[in-house]
Design a protein around this motif. Structure first.
Motif, PDB file in Angstrom:
ATOM      1  N   ARG A 147       0.810  -1.216   0.000  1.00  0.00           N
ATOM      2  CA  ARG A 147       0.000   0.000   0.000  1.00  0.00           C
ATOM      3  C   ARG A 147       0.845   1.269   0.000  1.00  0.00           C
ATOM      4  N   SER A 148       2.130   1.137   0.296  1.00  0.00           N
ATOM      5  CA  SER A 148       3.005   2.314   0.288  1.00  0.00           C
ATOM      6  C   SER A 148       3.641   2.565  -1.085  1.00  0.00           C
ATOM      7  N   LEU A 149       3.445   1.640  -2.018  1.00  0.00           N
ATOM      8  CA  LEU A 149       4.060   1.771  -3.338  1.00  0.00           C
ATOM      9  C   LEU A 149       3.351   2.817  -4.193  1.00  0.00           C
ATOM     10  N   ALA A 150       4.117   3.518  -4.987  1.00  0.00           N
ATOM     11  CA  ALA A 150       3.544   4.452  -5.957  1.00  0.00           C
ATOM     12  C   ALA A 150       2.904   3.660  -7.094  1.00  0.00           C
ATOM     13  N   GLU A 153       5.240   1.862  -9.461  1.00  0.00           N
ATOM     14  CA  GLU A 153       5.874   0.703  -8.835  1.00  0.00           C
ATOM     15  C   GLU A 153       4.895  -0.463  -8.727  1.00  0.00           C
ATOM     16  N   LEU A 154       3.658  -0.143  -8.391  1.00  0.00           N
ATOM     17  CA  LEU A 154       2.628  -1.182  -8.329  1.00  0.00           C
ATOM     18  C   LEU A 154       2.507  -1.887  -9.677  1.00  0.00           C
ATOM     19  N   ARG A 155       2.383  -1.082 -10.721  1.00  0.00           N
ATOM     20  CA  ARG A 155       2.198  -1.634 -12.059  1.00  0.00           C
ATOM     21  C   ARG A 155       3.396  -2.495 -12.464  1.00  0.00           C
ATOM     22  N   LYS A 156       4.601  -2.003 -12.206  1.00  0.00           N
ATOM     23  CA  LYS A 156       5.810  -2.729 -12.577  1.00  0.00           C
ATOM     24  C   LYS A 156       5.876  -4.082 -11.877  1.00  0.00           C
ATOM     25  N   ASN A 157       5.609  -4.097 -10.578  1.00  0.00           N
ATOM     26  CA  ASN A 157       5.657  -5.352  -9.817  1.00  0.00           C
ATOM     27  C   ASN A 157       4.579  -6.327 -10.264  1.00  0.00           C
ATOM     28  N   ASN A 172      -5.131   2.924 -13.814  1.00  0.00           N
ATOM     29  CA  ASN A 172      -5.232   3.860 -12.692  1.00  0.00           C
ATOM     30  C   ASN A 172      -5.933   3.260 -11.477  1.00  0.00           C
ATOM     31  N   ASP A 173      -6.284   1.986 -11.559  1.00  0.00           N
ATOM     32  CA  ASP A 173      -7.009   1.335 -10.460  1.00  0.00           C
ATOM     33  C   ASP A 173      -6.014   0.775  -9.447  1.00  0.00           C
ATOM     34  N   THR A 174      -5.473   1.661  -8.618  1.00  0.00           N
ATOM     35  CA  THR A 174      -4.439   1.266  -7.669  1.00  0.00           C
ATOM     36  C   THR A 174      -4.971   0.327  -6.590  1.00  0.00           C
ATOM     37  N   GLN A 175      -6.259   0.434  -6.267  1.00  0.00           N
ATOM     38  CA  GLN A 175      -6.823  -0.437  -5.240  1.00  0.00           C
ATOM     39  C   GLN A 175      -6.784  -1.894  -5.691  1.00  0.00           C
ATOM     40  N   ARG A 176      -7.228  -2.157  -6.919  1.00  0.00           N
ATOM     41  CA  ARG A 176      -7.227  -3.537  -7.410  1.00  0.00           C
ATOM     42  C   ARG A 176      -5.807  -4.028  -7.678  1.00  0.00           C
ATOM     43  N   ARG A 179      -4.387  -5.033  -4.336  1.00  0.00           N
ATOM     44  CA  ARG A 179      -4.962  -6.298  -3.867  1.00  0.00           C
ATOM     45  C   ARG A 179      -4.318  -7.490  -4.584  1.00  0.00           C
ATOM     46  N   ALA A 180      -4.196  -7.413  -5.897  1.00  0.00           N
ATOM     47  CA  ALA A 180      -3.606  -8.519  -6.656  1.00  0.00           C
ATOM     48  C   ALA A 180      -2.150  -8.739  -6.261  1.00  0.00           C
ATOM     49  N   LEU A 181      -1.420  -7.655  -6.043  1.00  0.00           N
ATOM     50  CA  LEU A 181       0.003  -7.784  -5.708  1.00  0.00           C
ATOM     51  C   LEU A 181       0.190  -8.352  -4.306  1.00  0.00           C
ATOM     52  N   GLU A 182      -0.593  -7.870  -3.336  1.00  0.00           N
ATOM     53  CA  GLU A 182      -0.419  -8.370  -1.974  1.00  0.00           C
ATOM     54  C   GLU A 182      -0.792  -9.851  -1.881  1.00  0.00           C
ATOM     55  N   VAL A 183      -1.739 -10.292  -2.690  1.00  0.00           N
ATOM     56  CA  VAL A 183      -2.124 -11.701  -2.674  1.00  0.00           C
ATOM     57  C   VAL A 183      -0.979 -12.576  -3.167  1.00  0.00           C
TER      58      VAL A 183
END
Length: 327
Positions: A147-150, A153-157, A172-176, A179-183
């Motif tokens: 949740r701290s990622l920009a 960075e979220l998209r890249k990971n 632009n859907d950082t919430q989804r 969620r996918a990344l943390e899972v």
């Protein structure tokens, strides 16, 4: 969820499965009025109906005006459930709502009435019908790190670890994305893997009569503009002021509800009266929200679910799509 029933099969199926009406679509598309009219027509045929809320903001007691929750007068004597029952201090998760909605559907059937699910939160409805994936609890440190990622960075990971999820999620859907990344980071398996094992859905237990309201966009956006102005004229600023007095955590859904951040910013500027800029910003946020909902329902709802552009009277729309239910 994608099963197509012929009219004959639907009539025969009623002996085994309770009927459920579903009216969904973007905000300001006329869902609530249509649901109430359907309930009244059912009542005229000696069949009781109960409207069950499927809007993620109308569940909160703090947001009567801002969420455009129906008033007692607007309900016209039709029973409404899951409206304004959650305290804003506690987030109503998708799983929370689905569990409560399932109980309401079961109770409504037990009472011999017809549930009418109404709302614009597609994920709520999808979860109720399809069930919940058995995803293990996410480790707190993983969740905080993600949740701290920009956004970049979220998209890249996510592109690296779960490209299939990224292909389904808007840029632009950082919430989804979060969620996918943390899972995948916490469990070692992708969100898609877990979603193959959904359990608890009610779609096999009901005779579903769905309708997606997708009116002409310019008409819808005009309604969004009018709705936000109506909110300002009917106590939205006082409602937000009382909400802010509670000093709730800024990440709670009630604090992030469409209209709340815009009104809070206006109040912080010490404006005495809502100015044109507030109306413009609030209306723009409402339109953007409606656009996202419109896209979700158009693309994510099962292809066999009827879509309606809202043209004609409520009676005409009901006749087109709920004839079997009224028999």
């Amino acid at each position: 969820m994608s099963t197509v029933y012929s009219p004959e099969e639907k009539v025969a199926d009623r002996a085994l499965h309770g009927p459920v009406a579903l009216i969904a679509g973007p905000t300001a598309s006329g869902k609530s009025d249509l649901a109430i009219e359907l309930a009244l027509q059912l009542h005229a045929r000696r069949r009781d109906a109960v409207i069950i809320n499927a809007d993620s903001m109308q569940v909160y007691s703090d947001l009567q005006v801002v969420s455009a929750r129906p008033t007692a007068e607007e309900m016209r004597g039709v029973p409404h459930r899951l409206f304004g029952i959650w305290d804003g201090a506690h987030a109503c998760s998708t799983a929370d709502w689905a569990a409560a909605a399932k109980e309401e559907v079961d109770q409504t059937h037990a009472d011999g009435a017809i549930p009418i699910l109404v709302g614009g939160t597609g994920l709520y409805l999808q979860t109720l019908l399809e069930g919940i994936a058995p995803i293990p609890e996410i480790a707190n440190d993983t969740r905080s790190r993600v949740r701290s990622l920009a956004k970049d960075e979220l998209r890249k990971n996510l592109v690296e670890l779960d490209p299939q999820a990224m292909s389904r999620i808007g840029e632009n859907d950082t919430q989804r994305m979060s969620r996918a990344l943390e899972v995948v980071l916490s469990t070692g398996k992708t969100l898609g893997h877990w979603q193959k094992y959904k359990t608890g859905g009610i779609q096999q237990e009901i005779d579903l009569h769905p309708l997606i309201m997708l009116p002409e966009r310019e008409w819808l956006y005009s309604r969004c503009n009018a709705r936000f102005e109506w909110m300002l004229d009917n106590g939205a600023m006082d409602e937000v002021a009382k909400l802010l007095e509670r000093q709730l955590h800024p990440d709670l859904p009630v604090i992030r509800a469409i209209g709340v951040p815009e009104i809070a910013a206006e109040m912080a500027s010490r404006s005495v009266d809502p100015g044109a800029s507030l109306k413009e910003r609030g209306s723009a946020s409402t339109r953007q929200y409606a656009k996202r909902q419109y896209t979700w329902f158009r693309n994510q709802s099962p292809a066999w679910w009827p879509r309606d552009n809202g043209e004609g009277t409520k009676n005409a729309i009901i006749s087109r799509h709920f004839e079997l239910l009224l028999q």
